[in-house]
Each structure stands twice: as structure tokens, then as C-alpha cells.
Design a protein around this motif. Structure first.
Motif: not given
Length: 64
Positions: A40-64
Motif C-alpha cells: 500500500l505504501a508503494l502504491m501511494d508513491r505512484i504518481p497520479g499523472r505520468w509523463a508518458w511522453a518522457a519515457e523512452p520506449p523499451l525495445v527488446f530484440r531477440a538477436d541481442e
């Protein structure tokens, strides 16, 4: 995310745990309560508004 309700006391958690019908020891209940309150304490730390555009997309490639 803001939690409007506070964490249950150990006694309340123990009473609810008894209603599950599981064979839990007092140590099990104390451990589960500590984990639940921590979650519950960790859930309280999740921001209500998240700057999704600021997060780079995570790309996982099988050949790496």
C-alpha cells in the motif's frame, strides 16, 4: 495514486485472515500484514499523472 483509506491494523488483518479458512500461523499473518502495508505504501508513491511522453520506449530484440 492517493489512497483514501489507511492500512488495516494487525488485529483487523488477523480477523480477515481467519475468515479465509487458510491454516495460517500467527507468524504468517504478521508477515502477510507487513507485506500488505508495504505494498500500500508503494502504491501511494505512484504518481497520479505520468509523463508518458518522457519515457523512452523499451525495445527488446531477440538477436541481442
Amino acid at each position: 495514486m492517493s489512497s483514501s483509506k489507511e492500512a488495516p491494523s494487525l488485529e483487523e488483518f488477523r480477523a480477515r485472515a481467519e475468515l479465509t479458512g487458510l491454516a495460517l500461523t500467527p507468524e504468517d499473518i504478521e508477515h502477510l500484514h507487513k507485506g500488505y502495508v508495504g505494498l500500500l505504501a508503494l502504491m501511494d508513491r505512484i504518481p497520479g499523472r505520468w509523463a508518458w511522453a518522457a519515457e523512452p520506449p523499451l525495445v527488446f530484440r531477440a538477436d541481442e
